[in-house]
Write an enzyme that holds these catalytic residues in place. Structure first.
Site, PDB file in Angstrom:
ATOM      1  CE  LYS A   4       6.022   6.756  -6.413  1.00 46.35           C
ATOM      2  NZ  LYS A   4       5.935   7.319  -5.079  1.00 46.35           N
ATOM      3  N   GLY A  25      -9.127   7.383   2.141  1.00 47.05           N
ATOM      4  CA  GLY A  25      -8.168   6.284   2.025  1.00 47.05           C
ATOM      5  C   GLY A  25      -7.755   5.802   3.403  1.00 47.05           C
ATOM      6  N   GLY A  54      -5.888   3.195   4.147  1.00 45.95           N
ATOM      7  CA  GLY A  54      -4.838   2.202   3.929  1.00 45.95           C
ATOM      8  C   GLY A  54      -3.741   2.366   4.966  1.00 45.95           C
ATOM      9  CE  LYS A  55       1.443   0.545   2.342  1.00 41.57           C
ATOM     10  NZ  LYS A  55       1.433  -0.281   1.151  1.00 41.57           N
ATOM     11  CB  VAL A  56      -0.515   6.954   4.834  1.00 45.47           C
ATOM     12  CG1 VAL A  56      -0.386   8.343   5.449  1.00 45.47           C
ATOM     13  CG2 VAL A  56       0.798   6.547   4.194  1.00 45.47           C
ATOM     14  N   GLY A  57      -3.364   6.289   5.869  1.00 45.01           N
ATOM     15  CA  GLY A  57      -4.640   6.777   6.406  1.00 45.01           C
ATOM     16  C   GLY A  57      -4.996   6.105   7.726  1.00 45.01           C
TER      17      GLY A  57
HETATM   18  P1  NAD Z   1      -2.397   2.101   0.533  1.00 44.57           P
HETATM   19  O1  NAD Z   1      -2.530   1.380  -0.742  1.00 44.57           O
HETATM   20  O2  NAD Z   1      -2.035   1.329   1.775  1.00 44.57           O
HETATM   21  O3  NAD Z   1      -3.717   2.917   0.878  1.00 44.57           O
HETATM   22  C1  NAD Z   1      -4.467   3.619  -0.076  1.00 44.57           C
HETATM   23  C2  NAD Z   1      -5.917   3.333   0.239  1.00 44.57           C
HETATM   24  O4  NAD Z   1      -6.728   4.183  -0.542  1.00 44.57           O
HETATM   25  C3  NAD Z   1      -6.329   1.888  -0.055  1.00 44.57           C
HETATM   26  O5  NAD Z   1      -6.930   1.324   1.098  1.00 44.57           O
HETATM   27  C4  NAD Z   1      -7.324   2.033  -1.215  1.00 44.57           C
HETATM   28  O6  NAD Z   1      -8.335   1.058  -1.172  1.00 44.57           O
HETATM   29  C5  NAD Z   1      -7.856   3.428  -0.977  1.00 44.57           C
HETATM   30  N1  NAD Z   1      -8.445   4.107  -2.121  1.00 44.57           N
HETATM   31  C6  NAD Z   1      -8.063   4.094  -3.422  1.00 44.57           C
HETATM   32  N2  NAD Z   1      -8.852   4.892  -4.147  1.00 44.57           N
HETATM   33  C7  NAD Z   1      -9.759   5.440  -3.294  1.00 44.57           C
HETATM   34  C8  NAD Z   1     -10.832   6.364  -3.423  1.00 44.57           C
HETATM   35  N3  NAD Z   1     -11.135   6.890  -4.604  1.00 44.57           N
HETATM   36  N4  NAD Z   1     -11.530   6.708  -2.326  1.00 44.57           N
HETATM   37  C9  NAD Z   1     -11.215   6.187  -1.130  1.00 44.57           C
HETATM   38  N5  NAD Z   1     -10.220   5.302  -0.939  1.00 44.57           N
HETATM   39  C10 NAD Z   1      -9.486   4.944  -2.000  1.00 44.57           C
HETATM   40  O7  NAD Z   1      -1.322   3.264   0.271  1.00 44.57           O
HETATM   41  P2  NAD Z   1      -0.558   4.146   1.335  1.00 44.57           P
HETATM   42  O8  NAD Z   1       0.823   3.615   1.515  1.00 44.57           O
HETATM   43  O9  NAD Z   1      -1.405   4.372   2.542  1.00 44.57           O
HETATM   44  O10 NAD Z   1      -0.406   5.511   0.540  1.00 44.57           O
HETATM   45  C11 NAD Z   1      -1.502   6.396   0.376  1.00 44.57           C
HETATM   46  C12 NAD Z   1      -1.073   7.591  -0.459  1.00 44.57           C
HETATM   47  O11 NAD Z   1      -0.017   8.281   0.195  1.00 44.57           O
HETATM   48  C13 NAD Z   1      -0.524   7.237  -1.847  1.00 44.57           C
HETATM   49  O12 NAD Z   1      -0.858   8.257  -2.747  1.00 44.57           O
HETATM   50  C14 NAD Z   1       0.963   7.216  -1.641  1.00 44.57           C
HETATM   51  O13 NAD Z   1       1.669   7.464  -2.835  1.00 44.57           O
HETATM   52  C15 NAD Z   1       1.126   8.333  -0.654  1.00 44.57           C
HETATM   53  N6  NAD Z   1       2.312   8.226   0.174  1.00 44.57           N
HETATM   54  C16 NAD Z   1       2.526   7.103   0.913  1.00 44.57           C
HETATM   55  C17 NAD Z   1       3.653   7.010   1.716  1.00 44.57           C
HETATM   56  C18 NAD Z   1       3.904   5.811   2.591  1.00 44.57           C
HETATM   57  O14 NAD Z   1       4.760   5.893   3.470  1.00 44.57           O
HETATM   58  N7  NAD Z   1       3.186   4.715   2.443  1.00 44.57           N
HETATM   59  C19 NAD Z   1       4.569   8.070   1.740  1.00 44.57           C
HETATM   60  C20 NAD Z   1       4.298   9.216   1.004  1.00 44.57           C
HETATM   61  C21 NAD Z   1       3.165   9.284   0.216  1.00 44.57           C
END
Ligand code: NAD
Length: 374
Positions: A74, A176, A178-181
């Site tokens: 990482k 959350g 974001g992208k995954v959520g």
């Molecule tokens: P992202 O940055 O697109 O989304 C994360 C979201 O969480 C953001 O919109 C942010 O504003 C929000 N957030 C932060 N703190 C918060 C809180 N306390 N309460 C509510 N919302 C909050 O990231 P992502 O790519 O969607 O990844 C989300 C998680 O999944 C991360 O922990 C990442 O490491 C993990 N992950 C992502 C992937 C991937 O393919 N993108 C793969 C495996 C794991």
């Protein structure tokens, strides 16, 4: 490093661009270390180092349980505003630092990063995944991560309610948006579930809720939602001695890395009768997607492979039930067993095969210096 068995940690500084970063390689026993680059606002260097150490270790277990010939690594970059665009000279300096590791660390996208950032890094080093599809990359991994979480949820529901259990009619709280959520909300609603979302970023939760016809609540309320499943998809450390007693879900299954704030939190969940799917099991879709690049990327194959997370989840939960150990403990043990058996104490060096089990050379993803078209 000694306590957790990390192989290598590189501290990176570049005065000209202002880059300050940590690249942590936990293990290359199964192959080159694959893991995302996180851009985050860390309070101090030590916080960044600790995060890189913990996240890189989790990537080792994630890759091992996903059946990949990859190790765990990482990178974290200390920035003032993770959402602001990252300057080209900073990305180039980061790319050079990745390049110097000769393929021991394969970079990818994580929180605060974009596919365009990966394209910029690819102009400096071939050792980066997740560049745009047009450049032969796999693009944004988050749709495949969400697909894997959805399948993991199916297995969790069956463990709770028997073989006929379905997602239709269930209520799922997503922390959350974001992208995954966001992608997960789409998939869940398509499967007939109801969703409630929360996000700390102004307006994001409301937008996702409006798109899928779900609800949105404040960030403080999401953990207390009365629901079947809670999906942490924000940052790590969300489950601790303060939050676990407040949960009103039956199971936790989400993508956020390192959801458990410390040792023993898995036991707290078990004592409350809340089924917990380890994040490195449920969230492996992204790394599975990235690893597909080494075979010539195919989205259908990546989705099919990520769907296999359903069987992995089911196997972990069943062994947990039989042995009376938490799913976290069982999953770690299974991952460690594979690393010990197939990695046999090896360290990957530049020039070694991509993985010990297939013997093929690590395909340089693209020649260094390739200018990626947008
Ligand atoms: P992202 O940055 O697109 O989304 C994360 C979201 O969480 C953001 O919109 C942010 O504003 C929000 N957030 C932060 N703190 C918060 C809180 N306390 N309460 C509510 N919302 C909050 O990231 P992502 O790519 O969607 O990844 C989300 C998680 O999944 C991360 O922990 C990442 O490491 C993990 N992950 C992502 C992937 C991937 O393919 N993108 C793969 C495996 C794991």
């Amino acid at each position: 490093m000694t306590e957790h068995g990390h192989e290598q940690v590189v501290l990176v500084a570049d005065a000209a661009s202002g880059l300050r970063a940590v690249i942590a390689i936990h293990s290359t026993a199964l192959g080159p270390a694959l893991g995302g680059i996180r851009f985050w606002r860390y309070a101090c260097d030590e916080d960044a180092l600790r995060d890189a150490l913990a996240l890189s270790e989790a990537m080792t277990w994630k890759a091992a349980l996903a059946g990949l010939d990859q190790g765990g690594g990482k990178a974290v970059v200390l920035v003032a505003d993770p959402d602001a665009p990252h300057p080209a000279d900073l990305l180039a300096a980061l790319g050079r630092a990745v390049d110097e590791l000769g393929g021991r660390y394969l970079a990818a996208e994580d929180v605060g990063a974009t596919t365009a950032d990966m394209d910029a890094i690819a102009a400096v080093t071939p050792w980066v995944t997740g560049v745009h599809e047009a450049a032969g990359g796999s693009g944004d991994p988050s749709p495949v991560t969400a697909w894997g979480v959805l399948h993991s949820m199916r297995a969790a529901l069956r463990a709770l309610d028997g073989p006929e259990a379905m997602l239709a009619g269930r209520r799922v709280a997503i922390q959350g948006a974001g992208k995954v959520g966001g992608h997960l909300a789409d998939l869940l609603v398509d499967a007939g579930a109801r969703v409630v979302v929360a996000d700390s970023h102004g307006g994001r939760a409301a937008r996702v809720a409006a798109r899928v016809g779900g609800d949105h609540v404040g960030v403080d309320a999401i953990l207390e939602q009365d629901c079947d499943l809670l999906a942490p998809c924000a940052l790590g450390g969300v489950l601790d001695a303060d939050t676990v007693p407040r949960l009103a879900c039956r199971a936790v299954c989400g993508a956020a890395n390192n959801q458990l704030a410390g040792r023993g939190v898995d036991e707290l969940l078990a004592r409350r009768g809340i089924l917990h799917v380890p994040d490195f099991v449920a969230g492996a879709g992204g790394i599975i997607n990235l690893a597909e690049e080494f075979h010539g990327y195919s989205r259908p194959r990546a989705l099919a492979r990520a769907a296999g997370i359903e069987q992995t989840t089911a196997a972990v939960l069943e062994r947990s039930r039989v042995e009376g150990a938490t799913p976290e403990r069982v999953a770690r043990a299974l991952a460690r067993e594979r690393v010990a058996r197939e990695g046999a104490g090896r360290r990957w060096r530049p020039g070694d095969p991509a993985g010990w089990t297939n013997g093929s050379p690590l395909r340089s993803l693209r020649p260094a210096g390739t200018v990626i078209g947008r």
